[in-house]
Design an enzyme around this catalytic site. Sequence first.
Site, PDB file in Angstrom:
ATOM      1  N   TYR A 116      -4.024  -9.234  61.112  1.00 33.41           N
ATOM      2  CA  TYR A 116      -2.901  -8.327  60.847  1.00 33.41           C
ATOM      3  C   TYR A 116      -1.552  -9.003  61.140  1.00 33.41           C
ATOM      4  CZ  TYR A 116      -1.259  -3.553  59.917  1.00 33.41           C
ATOM      5  OH  TYR A 116      -0.681  -2.438  59.375  1.00 33.41           O
ATOM      6  N   LYS A 150       4.543  -3.139  62.754  1.00 36.44           N
ATOM      7  CA  LYS A 150       4.098  -1.799  63.172  1.00 36.44           C
ATOM      8  C   LYS A 150       4.595  -1.485  64.595  1.00 36.44           C
ATOM      9  CE  LYS A 150       1.901  -0.094  59.594  1.00 36.44           C
ATOM     10  NZ  LYS A 150       2.622   0.871  58.750  1.00 36.44           N
TER      11      LYS A 150
HETATM   12  N1  LIG Z   1      -4.895   1.554  54.686  1.00 33.32           N
HETATM   13  C1  LIG Z   1      -5.002   1.363  56.000  1.00 33.32           C
HETATM   14  O1  LIG Z   1      -5.969   0.801  56.501  1.00 33.32           O
HETATM   15  C2  LIG Z   1      -3.910   1.915  56.908  1.00 33.32           C
HETATM   16  C3  LIG Z   1      -4.192   2.150  58.254  1.00 33.32           C
HETATM   17  C4  LIG Z   1      -3.177   2.627  59.097  1.00 33.32           C
HETATM   18  C5  LIG Z   1      -1.909   2.844  58.571  1.00 33.32           C
HETATM   19  N2  LIG Z   1      -1.671   2.601  57.252  1.00 33.32           N
HETATM   20  C6  LIG Z   1      -0.315   2.814  56.753  1.00 33.32           C
HETATM   21  O2  LIG Z   1      -0.293   3.882  55.832  1.00 33.32           O
HETATM   22  C7  LIG Z   1       0.852   3.729  55.007  1.00 33.32           C
HETATM   23  C8  LIG Z   1       0.420   3.891  53.558  1.00 33.32           C
HETATM   24  O3  LIG Z   1      -0.453   2.853  53.187  1.00 33.32           O
HETATM   25  P1  LIG Z   1      -1.758   3.079  52.296  1.00 33.32           P
HETATM   26  O4  LIG Z   1      -2.889   2.477  53.050  1.00 33.32           O
HETATM   27  O5  LIG Z   1      -1.848   4.466  51.824  1.00 33.32           O
HETATM   28  O6  LIG Z   1      -1.512   2.070  51.074  1.00 33.32           O
HETATM   29  P2  LIG Z   1      -0.785   2.243  49.653  1.00 33.32           P
HETATM   30  O7  LIG Z   1      -0.792   0.875  49.056  1.00 33.32           O
HETATM   31  O8  LIG Z   1      -1.428   3.321  48.880  1.00 33.32           O
HETATM   32  O9  LIG Z   1       0.694   2.689  50.071  1.00 33.32           O
HETATM   33  C9  LIG Z   1       1.713   1.791  50.450  1.00 33.32           C
HETATM   34  C10 LIG Z   1       2.956   2.256  49.711  1.00 33.32           C
HETATM   35  O10 LIG Z   1       4.094   1.513  50.120  1.00 33.32           O
HETATM   36  C11 LIG Z   1       4.944   1.487  48.981  1.00 33.32           C
HETATM   37  N3  LIG Z   1       5.989   0.489  49.105  1.00 33.32           N
HETATM   38  C12 LIG Z   1       5.847  -0.859  49.277  1.00 33.32           C
HETATM   39  N4  LIG Z   1       7.067  -1.441  49.287  1.00 33.32           N
HETATM   40  C13 LIG Z   1       7.992  -0.441  49.116  1.00 33.32           C
HETATM   41  C14 LIG Z   1       9.413  -0.407  49.032  1.00 33.32           C
HETATM   42  N5  LIG Z   1      10.163  -1.535  49.095  1.00 33.32           N
HETATM   43  N6  LIG Z   1      10.011   0.797  48.871  1.00 33.32           N
HETATM   44  C15 LIG Z   1       9.297   1.933  48.789  1.00 33.32           C
HETATM   45  N7  LIG Z   1       7.944   1.969  48.856  1.00 33.32           N
HETATM   46  C16 LIG Z   1       7.307   0.782  49.012  1.00 33.32           C
HETATM   47  C17 LIG Z   1       3.990   1.205  47.839  1.00 33.32           C
HETATM   48  O11 LIG Z   1       4.561   1.517  46.565  1.00 33.32           O
HETATM   49  C18 LIG Z   1       2.824   2.104  48.186  1.00 33.32           C
HETATM   50  O12 LIG Z   1       2.977   3.358  47.571  1.00 33.32           O
HETATM   51  C19 LIG Z   1       1.441   2.366  55.336  1.00 33.32           C
HETATM   52  O13 LIG Z   1       2.473   2.528  56.285  1.00 33.32           O
HETATM   53  C20 LIG Z   1       0.264   1.658  55.971  1.00 33.32           C
HETATM   54  O14 LIG Z   1       0.629   0.594  56.832  1.00 33.32           O
HETATM   55  C21 LIG Z   1      -2.636   2.165  56.397  1.00 33.32           C
END
Ligand SMILES: NC(=O)c1ccc[n+]([C@@H]2O[C@H](COP(=O)([O-])OP(=O)(O)OC[C@H]3O[C@@H](n4cnc5c(N)ncnc54)[C@H](O)[C@@H]3O)[C@@H](O)[C@H]2O)c1
Length: 256
Positions: A155, A162
């Site tokens: 990560y 984060k």
């Molecule tokens: N998937 C996992 O394992 C996980 C675990 C814990 C937390 N998260 C967090 O959840 C959140 C959503 O992620 P996800 O897993 O649903 O993936 P996802 O890829 O579906 O969503 C990430 C989003 O970030 C957007 N993004 C990227 N750059 C951007 C910018 N410059 N301006 C506006 N939007 C932008 C993308 O368009 C996308 O919609 C993130 O903060 C991620 O770190 C994810």
Amino acid sequence: MSGILAGKRILVTGVITEASIAFHAARLAQEEGAEVILTGFGRVSLVERIAKRLPKPAPVIELDVQNQEQLDGLADKVREHLGEGVDLDGVVHSIAFGPQGAFNFLEGTWEDVGTAVHVSAYSLKALTTACLPVMERGGSIVGLTFDAQFAWPKYDWMGVAKAALESTNRYLARDLGEKNVRCNLVSAGPIKSMAAKSIPGFEELADVWNHRAPIGWDLTDPEPAGRGVVALLSDWFPRTTGEIVHVDGGVHMMGA
Ligand SMILES: NC(=O)c1ccc[n+]([C@@H]2O[C@H](COP(=O)([O-])OP(=O)(O)OC[C@H]3O[C@@H](n4cnc5c(N)ncnc54)[C@H](O)[C@@H]3O)[C@@H](O)[C@H]2O)c1
């Protein structure tokens, strides 16, 4: 309309596929009675297509959190959809990005790290302040983190981003309490979303959950995280702010 978000208006960022945590937060918010407005990064027509799979229509506003002009125009665009004198009750920040170089701790350059911190952490402040003009009565801001207390496999600088996000959440909560704005995060376990697929070695990171989640964890199910987001958007956490709620199957508290 009944439900824990009945009559509320929620702005949801971060929908890109049906596996997005934001998609499920938006779906559950609508099911709980909210009116939802989405923002989409870049491929707005794709986000509009995914939005059609929600239970109810949701307009999409273009927003790149690195684009100050779009941030400055956000409140007016939200207002166009809500109507004069109608405010937002909540905002979901579900945005993260790290260039490939950010996933190699010793080799990552400042350019890689700067982008990761800008998009994934600073953007929580930028998005929130952009929405304040349409949150005059206060409301709830909810973001998504991946537990930044630990050094995880692979990560790397995204973990540092984060940690910055978690700190940003606390400072926002401190400064916006007087405006009746609550700021909280859901710390989710790993989910196979598009963002996850861009993490080299995600499987190794996610495998921890197969062994250590006392109540189990399904990598393909974003609904628990979405439910956590909706709960924090609701009136059922009225005096909770600066908090991080773990929706991770319990992994955060396991010693081994
Ligand atoms: N998937 C996992 O394992 C996980 C675990 C814990 C937390 N998260 C967090 O959840 C959140 C959503 O992620 P996800 O897993 O649903 O993936 P996802 O890829 O579906 O969503 C990430 C989003 O970030 C957007 N993004 C990227 N750059 C951007 C910018 N410059 N301006 C506006 N939007 C932008 C993308 O368009 C996308 O919609 C993130 O903060 C991620 O770190 C994810």
